[in-house]
Scaffold this motif. Structure first.
Motif, PDB file in Angstrom:
ATOM      1  N   PHE A 296       0.807  -1.219   0.000  1.00  0.00           N
ATOM      2  CA  PHE A 296       0.000   0.000   0.000  1.00  0.00           C
ATOM      3  C   PHE A 296       0.843   1.274   0.000  1.00  0.00           C
ATOM      4  O   PHE A 296       0.601   2.192  -0.786  1.00  0.00           O
ATOM      5  N   ASN A 297       1.826   1.360   0.881  1.00  0.00           N
ATOM      6  CA  ASN A 297       2.626   2.587   0.992  1.00  0.00           C
ATOM      7  C   ASN A 297       3.319   2.938  -0.316  1.00  0.00           C
ATOM      8  O   ASN A 297       3.416   4.115  -0.685  1.00  0.00           O
ATOM      9  N   GLN A 298       3.785   1.934  -1.008  1.00  0.00           N
ATOM     10  CA  GLN A 298       4.453   2.151  -2.290  1.00  0.00           C
ATOM     11  C   GLN A 298       3.495   2.775  -3.305  1.00  0.00           C
ATOM     12  O   GLN A 298       3.844   3.753  -3.986  1.00  0.00           O
ATOM     13  N   TYR A 299       2.288   2.226  -3.395  1.00  0.00           N
ATOM     14  CA  TYR A 299       1.318   2.737  -4.368  1.00  0.00           C
ATOM     15  C   TYR A 299       0.683   4.041  -3.903  1.00  0.00           C
ATOM     16  O   TYR A 299       0.335   4.893  -4.719  1.00  0.00           O
ATOM     17  N   ARG A 300       0.586   4.192  -2.615  1.00  0.00           N
ATOM     18  CA  ARG A 300       0.078   5.451  -2.074  1.00  0.00           C
ATOM     19  C   ARG A 300       1.013   6.589  -2.465  1.00  0.00           C
ATOM     20  O   ARG A 300       0.584   7.659  -2.871  1.00  0.00           O
ATOM     21  N   GLU A 301       2.323   6.351  -2.352  1.00  0.00           N
ATOM     22  CA  GLU A 301       3.302   7.374  -2.712  1.00  0.00           C
ATOM     23  C   GLU A 301       3.289   7.649  -4.213  1.00  0.00           C
ATOM     24  O   GLU A 301       3.437   8.798  -4.650  1.00  0.00           O
ATOM     25  N   LYS A 302       3.092   6.607  -5.005  1.00  0.00           N
ATOM     26  CA  LYS A 302       3.008   6.784  -6.461  1.00  0.00           C
ATOM     27  C   LYS A 302       1.796   7.635  -6.823  1.00  0.00           C
ATOM     28  O   LYS A 302       1.874   8.523  -7.683  1.00  0.00           O
ATOM     29  N   PHE A 303       0.685   7.393  -6.146  1.00  0.00           N
ATOM     30  CA  PHE A 303      -0.526   8.194  -6.372  1.00  0.00           C
ATOM     31  C   PHE A 303      -0.300   9.634  -5.926  1.00  0.00           C
ATOM     32  O   PHE A 303      -0.704  10.583  -6.605  1.00  0.00           O
ATOM     33  N   HIS A 304       0.368   9.795  -4.792  1.00  0.00           N
ATOM     34  CA  HIS A 304       0.678  11.124  -4.258  1.00  0.00           C
ATOM     35  C   HIS A 304       1.495  11.923  -5.280  1.00  0.00           C
ATOM     36  O   HIS A 304       1.211  13.106  -5.530  1.00  0.00           O
ATOM     37  N   GLU A 305       2.501  11.282  -5.862  1.00  0.00           N
ATOM     38  CA  GLU A 305       3.339  11.951  -6.865  1.00  0.00           C
ATOM     39  C   GLU A 305       2.519  12.325  -8.095  1.00  0.00           C
ATOM     40  O   GLU A 305       2.737  13.388  -8.695  1.00  0.00           O
ATOM     41  N   LYS A 306       1.595  11.481  -8.467  1.00  0.00           N
ATOM     42  CA  LYS A 306       0.732  11.772  -9.613  1.00  0.00           C
ATOM     43  C   LYS A 306      -0.106  13.019  -9.353  1.00  0.00           C
ATOM     44  O   LYS A 306      -0.215  13.911 -10.205  1.00  0.00           O
ATOM     45  N   ILE A 307      -0.692  13.108  -8.159  1.00  0.00           N
ATOM     46  CA  ILE A 307      -1.520  14.270  -7.803  1.00  0.00           C
ATOM     47  C   ILE A 307      -0.672  15.532  -7.732  1.00  0.00           C
ATOM     48  O   ILE A 307      -1.081  16.599  -8.224  1.00  0.00           O
ATOM     49  N   LYS A 308       0.508  15.443  -7.141  1.00  0.00           N
ATOM     50  CA  LYS A 308       1.397  16.608  -7.066  1.00  0.00           C
ATOM     51  C   LYS A 308       1.767  17.103  -8.460  1.00  0.00           C
ATOM     52  O   LYS A 308       1.871  18.316  -8.696  1.00  0.00           O
ATOM     53  N   GLY A 309       1.947  16.166  -9.389  1.00  0.00           N
ATOM     54  CA  GLY A 309       2.239  16.544 -10.764  1.00  0.00           C
ATOM     55  C   GLY A 309       1.085  17.285 -11.405  1.00  0.00           C
ATOM     56  O   GLY A 309       1.285  18.298 -12.091  1.00  0.00           O
ATOM     57  N   LEU A 310      -0.132  16.816 -11.178  1.00  0.00           N
ATOM     58  CA  LEU A 310      -1.317  17.483 -11.726  1.00  0.00           C
ATOM     59  C   LEU A 310      -1.470  18.888 -11.163  1.00  0.00           C
ATOM     60  O   LEU A 310      -1.869  19.821 -11.864  1.00  0.00           O
ATOM     61  N   LEU A 311      -1.137  19.048  -9.891  1.00  0.00           N
ATOM     62  CA  LEU A 311      -1.307  20.342  -9.220  1.00  0.00           C
ATOM     63  C   LEU A 311      -0.288  21.389  -9.660  1.00  0.00           C
ATOM     64  O   LEU A 311      -0.434  22.561  -9.344  1.00  0.00           O
ATOM     65  N   LEU A 312       0.737  20.967 -10.403  1.00  0.00           N
ATOM     66  CA  LEU A 312       1.730  21.920 -10.913  1.00  0.00           C
ATOM     67  C   LEU A 312       1.187  22.723 -12.098  1.00  0.00           C
ATOM     68  O   LEU A 312       1.742  23.770 -12.438  1.00  0.00           O
ATOM     69  N   ASP A 313       0.114  22.227 -12.701  1.00  0.00           N
ATOM     70  CA  ASP A 313      -0.500  22.916 -13.837  1.00  0.00           C
ATOM     71  C   ASP A 313      -1.290  24.126 -13.335  1.00  0.00           C
ATOM     72  O   ASP A 313      -2.183  23.993 -12.507  1.00  0.00           O
ATOM     73  N   CYS A 314      -0.960  25.304 -13.841  1.00  0.00           N
ATOM     74  CA  CYS A 314      -1.627  26.538 -13.365  1.00  0.00           C
ATOM     75  C   CYS A 314      -3.108  26.589 -13.705  1.00  0.00           C
ATOM     76  O   CYS A 314      -3.828  27.411 -13.145  1.00  0.00           O
ATOM     77  N   SER A 315      -3.564  25.741 -14.602  1.00  0.00           N
ATOM     78  CA  SER A 315      -4.986  25.747 -14.977  1.00  0.00           C
ATOM     79  C   SER A 315      -5.765  24.614 -14.308  1.00  0.00           C
ATOM     80  O   SER A 315      -6.926  24.387 -14.613  1.00  0.00           O
ATOM     81  N   VAL A 316      -5.140  23.949 -13.348  1.00  0.00           N
ATOM     82  CA  VAL A 316      -5.720  22.734 -12.758  1.00  0.00           C
ATOM     83  C   VAL A 316      -6.964  23.042 -11.913  1.00  0.00           C
ATOM     84  O   VAL A 316      -7.045  24.035 -11.215  1.00  0.00           O
ATOM     85  N   VAL A 317      -7.954  22.132 -12.004  1.00  0.00           N
ATOM     86  CA  VAL A 317      -9.102  22.095 -11.093  1.00  0.00           C
ATOM     87  C   VAL A 317      -9.435  20.604 -10.911  1.00  0.00           C
ATOM     88  O   VAL A 317      -9.811  19.946 -11.865  1.00  0.00           O
TER      89      VAL A 317
END
Length: 293
Positions: A267-288
């Motif tokens: 779980f922790n491994q995939y949780r961190e992978k998901f976390h990185e995915k969300i952080k990447g999406l949030l870098l987009d200035c047009s994100v919602v």
């Protein structure tokens, strides 16, 4: 190393001269250029926030810490300081919105933090009512036989008494779980059902509390600014934090089944992978990042 050197030189020397040259060429200060050029939302407010924080002018620098009630006066003070006509309604309106968003983000974090600090108290009637509400929303056709019961494991708590699972996130964890179950009842029941998969199953409530911690940490470190500045033209509210949490729950379930982990032990491994995915999406200035009712 070179990045730090360049950052220091730009902040302390080059930025000043660049602003000075642009002011000569355009006849406008940096705030005027940003507010007149960038479209409403995160791109504009993040630029305004950076400009104010980087300013050597105390009035401008303090503007990022202004309270909601003082925003209007702060706008007037900035316009006076930068010698901008008070009848420039476009500048005034846009700066007012950006300052409300900046102020609102800080206020929202404090509200979320205060809720997180409230420990679950089984002697508190309101806390107990919310917990029972969570059960009724998720398990409408099964009565809870006792307050202390192994039935709680059916919705993903670890033991007979869910209160022990709220230690890390306090009441915030419960409020998030109830919010998702109340506003997205069908989705929450479907995800609970999927969480009982014989091979890919996971503890629904425990994962939900874990995602509360993820949402909280993203808010705390400022990663949610672009999302919230795009979502709310004014003061972000607790409702908007809950909405983001709902997005995380829904998307994590999809992510988990798409990844097909070998076992819950990863779980922790995939949780961190998901976390990185969300952080990447949030870098987009047009994100919602929200679900729609």
């Amino acid at each position: 190393m070179w990045a730090h050197v360049w950052g220091f030189l730009y902040s302390n020397y080059f930025r000043f001269w660049l602003k000075w040259i642009l002011r000569l060429l355009t006849g406008k200060c940096e705030l005027q250029r940003v507010l007149g050029g960038a479209e409403a939302g995160a791109r504009r407010t993040l630029s305004i926030e950076h400009s104010l924080e980087s300013s050597k002018n105390k009035v401008l620098r303090n503007a990022v810490h202004v309270e909601e009630a003082e925003v209007e006066k702060c706008v007037r003070d900035i316009m006076k300081e930068k010698k901008i006509e008070q009848n420039d309604t476009g500048f005034k309106t846009n700066l007012h919105i950006s300052l409300l968003q900046i102020s609102g983000y800080k206020k929202l974090y404090l509200s979320v933090e205060n809720l997180r600090k409230v420990p679950y108290d089984s002697e508190n009637e309101e806390h107990e009512e919310q917990l029972i509400e969570l059960w009724n929303l998720l398990m409408p056709y099964e009565n809870l036989k006792a307050r202390i019961s192994k039935q709680w494991c059916d919705i993903g708590f670890q033991g007979d008494d869910p209160k022990t699972d709220f230690r890390g996130m306090g009441l915030l964890g419960l409020v998030n779980l109830v919010y998702f179950s109340k506003h997205y009842t069908n989705e929450s029941r479907q995800i609970l059902s999927r969480s009982n998969h014989p091979k890919l199953g996971y503890s629904y409530a425990i994962v939900g509390i874990n995602l509360t911690e993820m949402a909280y940490s993203l808010l705390k470190n400022g990663a949610l600014k672009a999302h919230l500045y795009n979502m709310v033209s004014g003061l972000p509210q607790m409702e908007h934090f809950h909405q983001f949490y709902c997005y995380l729950v829904y998307e994590f379930d999809k992510f988990w089944f798409e990844e097909e982990p070998e076992s819950i032990m990863h779980f922790n491994q995939y949780r961190e992978k998901f976390h990185e995915k969300i952080k990447g999406l949030l870098l987009d200035c047009s994100v919602v990042l929200t679900l729609q009712d």
